[in-house]
Design a protein around this motif. Structure first.
Motif, PDB file in Angstrom:
ATOM      1  N   LYS A  26       0.814  -1.213   0.000  1.00 44.99           N
ATOM      2  CA  LYS A  26       0.000   0.000   0.000  1.00 44.99           C
ATOM      3  C   LYS A  26       0.852   1.269   0.000  1.00 44.99           C
ATOM      4  O   LYS A  26       0.365   2.352   0.288  1.00 44.99           O
ATOM      5  N   GLY A  27       2.128   1.142  -0.315  1.00 48.81           N
ATOM      6  CA  GLY A  27       3.004   2.299  -0.371  1.00 48.81           C
ATOM      7  C   GLY A  27       3.583   2.707   0.962  1.00 48.81           C
ATOM      8  O   GLY A  27       4.301   3.698   1.054  1.00 48.81           O
ATOM      9  N   ARG A  28       3.287   1.948   2.018  1.00 48.12           N
ATOM     10  CA  ARG A  28       3.831   2.274   3.334  1.00 48.12           C
ATOM     11  C   ARG A  28       5.301   1.886   3.395  1.00 48.12           C
ATOM     12  O   ARG A  28       5.699   0.850   2.868  1.00 48.12           O
ATOM     13  N   VAL A  29       6.106   2.737   4.014  1.00 50.18           N
ATOM     14  CA  VAL A  29       7.539   2.460   4.136  1.00 50.18           C
ATOM     15  C   VAL A  29       7.758   1.387   5.200  1.00 50.18           C
ATOM     16  O   VAL A  29       7.440   1.589   6.371  1.00 50.18           O
ATOM     17  N   LEU A  30       8.293   0.246   4.772  1.00 49.33           N
ATOM     18  CA  LEU A  30       8.594  -0.834   5.713  1.00 49.33           C
ATOM     19  C   LEU A  30       9.954  -0.627   6.361  1.00 49.33           C
ATOM     20  O   LEU A  30      10.132  -0.875   7.554  1.00 49.33           O
ATOM     21  N   LEU A  31      10.921  -0.161   5.571  1.00 47.84           N
ATOM     22  CA  LEU A  31      12.274   0.129   6.068  1.00 47.84           C
ATOM     23  C   LEU A  31      12.772   1.398   5.389  1.00 47.84           C
ATOM     24  O   LEU A  31      12.637   1.549   4.175  1.00 47.84           O
ATOM     25  N   GLY A  32      13.363   2.298   6.176  1.00 52.34           N
ATOM     26  CA  GLY A  32      13.852   3.547   5.624  1.00 52.34           C
ATOM     27  C   GLY A  32      15.253   3.427   5.054  1.00 52.34           C
ATOM     28  O   GLY A  32      15.982   2.468   5.349  1.00 52.34           O
ATOM     29  N   GLU A  33      15.625   4.419   4.248  1.00 51.24           N
ATOM     30  CA  GLU A  33      16.980   4.428   3.712  1.00 51.24           C
ATOM     31  C   GLU A  33      17.974   4.667   4.840  1.00 51.24           C
ATOM     32  O   GLU A  33      17.668   5.294   5.843  1.00 51.24           O
ATOM     33  N   GLY A  34      19.186   4.133   4.676  1.00 53.17           N
ATOM     34  CA  GLY A  34      20.229   4.316   5.683  1.00 53.17           C
ATOM     35  C   GLY A  34      20.279   3.231   6.731  1.00 53.17           C
ATOM     36  O   GLY A  34      21.198   3.193   7.549  1.00 53.17           O
ATOM     37  N   ILE A  35      19.305   2.314   6.732  1.00 55.52           N
ATOM     38  CA  ILE A  35      19.302   1.228   7.717  1.00 55.52           C
ATOM     39  C   ILE A  35      20.301   0.155   7.295  1.00 55.52           C
ATOM     40  O   ILE A  35      20.358  -0.252   6.134  1.00 55.52           O
ATOM     41  N   ILE A  36      21.098  -0.294   8.267  1.00 54.40           N
ATOM     42  CA  ILE A  36      22.070  -1.368   8.016  1.00 54.40           C
ATOM     43  C   ILE A  36      21.378  -2.701   8.217  1.00 54.40           C
ATOM     44  O   ILE A  36      20.737  -2.941   9.250  1.00 54.40           O
ATOM     45  N   LEU A  37      21.498  -3.578   7.244  1.00 52.19           N
ATOM     46  CA  LEU A  37      20.806  -4.867   7.296  1.00 52.19           C
ATOM     47  C   LEU A  37      21.406  -5.804   8.336  1.00 52.19           C
ATOM     48  O   LEU A  37      22.625  -5.928   8.451  1.00 52.19           O
ATOM     49  N   SER A  38      20.533  -6.439   9.097  1.00 54.37           N
ATOM     50  CA  SER A  38      20.919  -7.506  10.022  1.00 54.37           C
ATOM     51  C   SER A  38      20.204  -8.778   9.571  1.00 54.37           C
ATOM     52  O   SER A  38      19.352  -8.749   8.674  1.00 54.37           O
ATOM     53  N   GLU A  39      20.521  -9.904  10.204  1.00 56.86           N
ATOM     54  CA  GLU A  39      19.841 -11.149   9.854  1.00 56.86           C
ATOM     55  C   GLU A  39      18.345 -11.033  10.104  1.00 56.86           C
ATOM     56  O   GLU A  39      17.523 -11.538   9.330  1.00 56.86           O
ATOM     57  N   ARG A  40      17.976 -10.366  11.206  1.00 57.13           N
ATOM     58  CA  ARG A  40      16.556 -10.217  11.533  1.00 57.13           C
ATOM     59  C   ARG A  40      15.830  -9.408  10.465  1.00 57.13           C
ATOM     60  O   ARG A  40      14.721  -9.764  10.042  1.00 57.13           O
ATOM     61  N   ILE A  41      16.454  -8.329  10.015  1.00 59.91           N
ATOM     62  CA  ILE A  41      15.813  -7.486   9.004  1.00 59.91           C
ATOM     63  C   ILE A  41      15.681  -8.247   7.687  1.00 59.91           C
ATOM     64  O   ILE A  41      14.653  -8.152   7.009  1.00 59.91           O
ATOM     65  N   ILE A  42      16.698  -9.023   7.331  1.00 58.19           N
ATOM     66  CA  ILE A  42      16.634  -9.826   6.092  1.00 58.19           C
ATOM     67  C   ILE A  42      15.501 -10.845   6.188  1.00 58.19           C
ATOM     68  O   ILE A  42      14.741 -11.047   5.232  1.00 58.19           O
ATOM     69  N   ASP A  43      15.349 -11.469   7.350  1.00 51.07           N
ATOM     70  CA  ASP A  43      14.236 -12.418   7.552  1.00 51.07           C
ATOM     71  C   ASP A  43      12.886 -11.707   7.389  1.00 51.07           C
ATOM     72  O   ASP A  43      11.939 -12.273   6.811  1.00 51.07           O
ATOM     73  N   GLN A  44      12.804 -10.465   7.892  1.00 58.41           N
ATOM     74  CA  GLN A  44      11.563  -9.696   7.752  1.00 58.41           C
ATOM     75  C   GLN A  44      11.249  -9.441   6.278  1.00 58.41           C
ATOM     76  O   GLN A  44      10.105  -9.558   5.846  1.00 58.41           O
ATOM     77  N   LEU A  45      12.283  -9.105   5.508  1.00 54.85           N
ATOM     78  CA  LEU A  45      12.091  -8.843   4.079  1.00 54.85           C
ATOM     79  C   LEU A  45      11.522 -10.076   3.376  1.00 54.85           C
ATOM     80  O   LEU A  45      10.614  -9.972   2.537  1.00 54.85           O
ATOM     81  N   VAL A  46      12.052 -11.228   3.733  1.00 44.72           N
ATOM     82  CA  VAL A  46      11.563 -12.484   3.147  1.00 44.72           C
ATOM     83  C   VAL A  46      10.105 -12.714   3.536  1.00 44.72           C
ATOM     84  O   VAL A  46       9.258 -13.058   2.702  1.00 44.72           O
ATOM     85  N   CYS A 291       2.272   3.403  16.374  1.00 46.24           N
ATOM     86  CA  CYS A 291       3.408   3.235  17.279  1.00 46.24           C
ATOM     87  C   CYS A 291       4.225   2.002  16.921  1.00 46.24           C
ATOM     88  O   CYS A 291       5.457   2.022  17.006  1.00 46.24           O
ATOM     89  N   SER A 292       3.571   0.923  16.504  1.00 46.27           N
ATOM     90  CA  SER A 292       4.311  -0.296  16.146  1.00 46.27           C
ATOM     91  C   SER A 292       5.197  -0.046  14.925  1.00 46.27           C
ATOM     92  O   SER A 292       6.324  -0.545  14.851  1.00 46.27           O
ATOM     93  N   VAL A 293       4.704   0.749  13.965  1.00 43.79           N
ATOM     94  CA  VAL A 293       5.522   1.111  12.794  1.00 43.79           C
ATOM     95  C   VAL A 293       6.727   1.936  13.243  1.00 43.79           C
ATOM     96  O   VAL A 293       7.859   1.712  12.795  1.00 43.79           O
ATOM     97  N   PHE A 294       6.492   2.872  14.150  1.00 43.11           N
ATOM     98  CA  PHE A 294       7.574   3.724  14.652  1.00 43.11           C
ATOM     99  C   PHE A 294       8.618   2.890  15.391  1.00 43.11           C
ATOM    100  O   PHE A 294       9.826   3.021  15.133  1.00 43.11           O
ATOM    101  N   LEU A 295       8.180   2.023  16.296  1.00 51.67           N
ATOM    102  CA  LEU A 295       9.119   1.222  17.087  1.00 51.67           C
ATOM    103  C   LEU A 295       9.930   0.275  16.211  1.00 51.67           C
ATOM    104  O   LEU A 295      11.134   0.098  16.424  1.00 51.67           O
ATOM    105  N   GLN A 296       9.279  -0.320  15.234  1.00 49.31           N
ATOM    106  CA  GLN A 296       9.989  -1.244  14.351  1.00 49.31           C
ATOM    107  C   GLN A 296      11.103  -0.538  13.599  1.00 49.31           C
ATOM    108  O   GLN A 296      12.239  -1.031  13.526  1.00 49.31           O
ATOM    109  N   ASN A 297      10.802   0.627  13.053  1.00 48.39           N
ATOM    110  CA  ASN A 297      11.806   1.366  12.283  1.00 48.39           C
ATOM    111  C   ASN A 297      12.901   1.944  13.168  1.00 48.39           C
ATOM    112  O   ASN A 297      14.084   1.902  12.808  1.00 48.39           O
ATOM    113  N   ILE A 298      12.545   2.483  14.336  1.00 50.71           N
ATOM    114  CA  ILE A 298      13.555   3.012  15.251  1.00 50.71           C
ATOM    115  C   ILE A 298      14.489   1.906  15.711  1.00 50.71           C
ATOM    116  O   ILE A 298      15.717   2.077  15.764  1.00 50.71           O
TER     117      ILE A 298
END
Length: 354
Positions: A26-46, A291-298
């Protein structure tokens, strides 16, 4: 030189840096630019079904790359401080003449602040700021930036995003009409002083009510940023669906910036303590979805950062489980992995590298 290259998600590895926002259906930003990828973030992408992602590529020497990073920080600092100086002038004029220069603030929001919102690494920059003086001005600017960043994460775009940034900028404008002795009082406010202070959203709304060029959404964001989902906020004791979503967004970033700021009477909290507070407010006080979107990205921005633990050791944030964003899994200098959500004895005393 830094440039962007598209990668298949199956080919990315931890340590890579996202160069463009990762968008959901729906065009919502899941991850912002500048974030360094971790294993957890890669799993989220999958899990999200993302197939392609844009990654920063560096085609230069390490020294040249560091020089580019330092230049980026310098430009961000220059833009931030110039914007802050302009904001001080406009707000001091408001205190003197009891009138807000709406068009000047609109120009500031649409240009300088929007540029800061779109600056890669702005979250880390705000956390590094030393700002014991002029808290009110710093806070107004930071809330404006953070509202814009959260707005982008929520998929808000174009003029609506600009309006949200402006609402964040003016959310505390009503404090210009509060007695300066109450505003800057280092001790706890009396009951009467608290009542006056809690009227500042109404003062702000009054300053804006005759500005016909402003959409009502901006005025509602200013009026409602201290309302709470359970009706316990102020000034109107609104609840749930009665609160405009601008007010809900600003409420979240207002709490976050206030807690991560040095004050005359209070030292700033570490980001993980703030995350814990926001998580506890999610169900009842502030909008849970936003808030959940904010916490996830922060929390994604804090992956890979270094902490000092309560036992004196230094450790790196490795990833988060699905239970708590405030107590991550960490790796100590002697390569011991500790899940702070399970080990309640050890805590975080400070973030060393943000």
């Amino acid at each position: 030189m830094v440039y962007s290259k598209s990668y298949s998600v199956k080919d990315i590895v931890p340590g890579m840096t996202i160069s463009k926002p990762v968008l959901g259906n729906k065009g919502r930003v899941l991850l912002g630019e500048g974030i360094i990828l971790s294993e957890r973030i890669i799993d989220q992408l999958v899990n999200w079904g993302i197939q392609q992602i844009d990654i920063q590529e560096i085609n230069q020497t390490v020294a040249a790359h560091v020089e580019d990073l330092m230049e980026c920080v310098r430009q961000t600092k220059e833009n931030y401080e110039g914007t802050l100086d302009s904001l001080k002038t406009y707000f001091e004029q408001t205190r003197r003449y009891k009138k807000l220069s709406v068009q000047s603030l609109r120009d500031l929001a649409d240009n300088s602040i929007l540029q800061l919102v779109n600056t890669s690494g702005i979250i880390s920059y705000l956390l590094m700021l030393e700002r014991k003086d002029d808290y009110t001005f710093h806070h107004s600017l930071n809330v404006s930036i953070l509202a814009g960043v959260l707005g982008k994460w929520l998929g808000i775009t174009s003029q609506e995003l600009n309006d949200l940034i402006l609402a964040g900028l003016m959310h505390d404008a009503g404090k210009a009409l509060v007695d300066i002795n109450i505003l800057n009082k280092p001790e706890k406010l009396s009951g009467k002083e608290t009542e006056i202070m809690q009227y500042h959203p109404v003062f702000g709304y009054e300053l804006l009510k005759d500005s016909k060029e402003l959409p009502e959404t901006v005025r509602l964001g200013v009026l409602q940023h201290h309302e709470r989902m359970d009706g316990s906020g102020y000034p109107l004791k609104l609840s749930g669906g009665q609160i405009h979503y601008f007010g809900k967004v600003i409420a979240i970033v207002d709490i976050y910036d206030a807690m991560t700021s040095d004050r005359v009477y209070k030292t700033k909290a570490d980001p993980f303590s703030v995350i814990e507070t926001l998580a506890s407010e999610m169900f009842g006080k502030i909008d849970a979805e936003f808030c959940s979107v904010f916490l996830q990205n922060i929390s994604n921005y804090l992956t890979g950062k270094f902490l000092r633990l309560t036992d004196g050791r230094v450790a790196e944030v490795v990833y988060y489980d699905n239970v708590s964003y405030s107590r991550p899994v960490i790796r100590t200098g002697d390569n011991e992995f500790i899940d702070l959500n399970k080990n309640k004895v050890i805590g975080i005393s400070e973030v060393i590298d943000v």
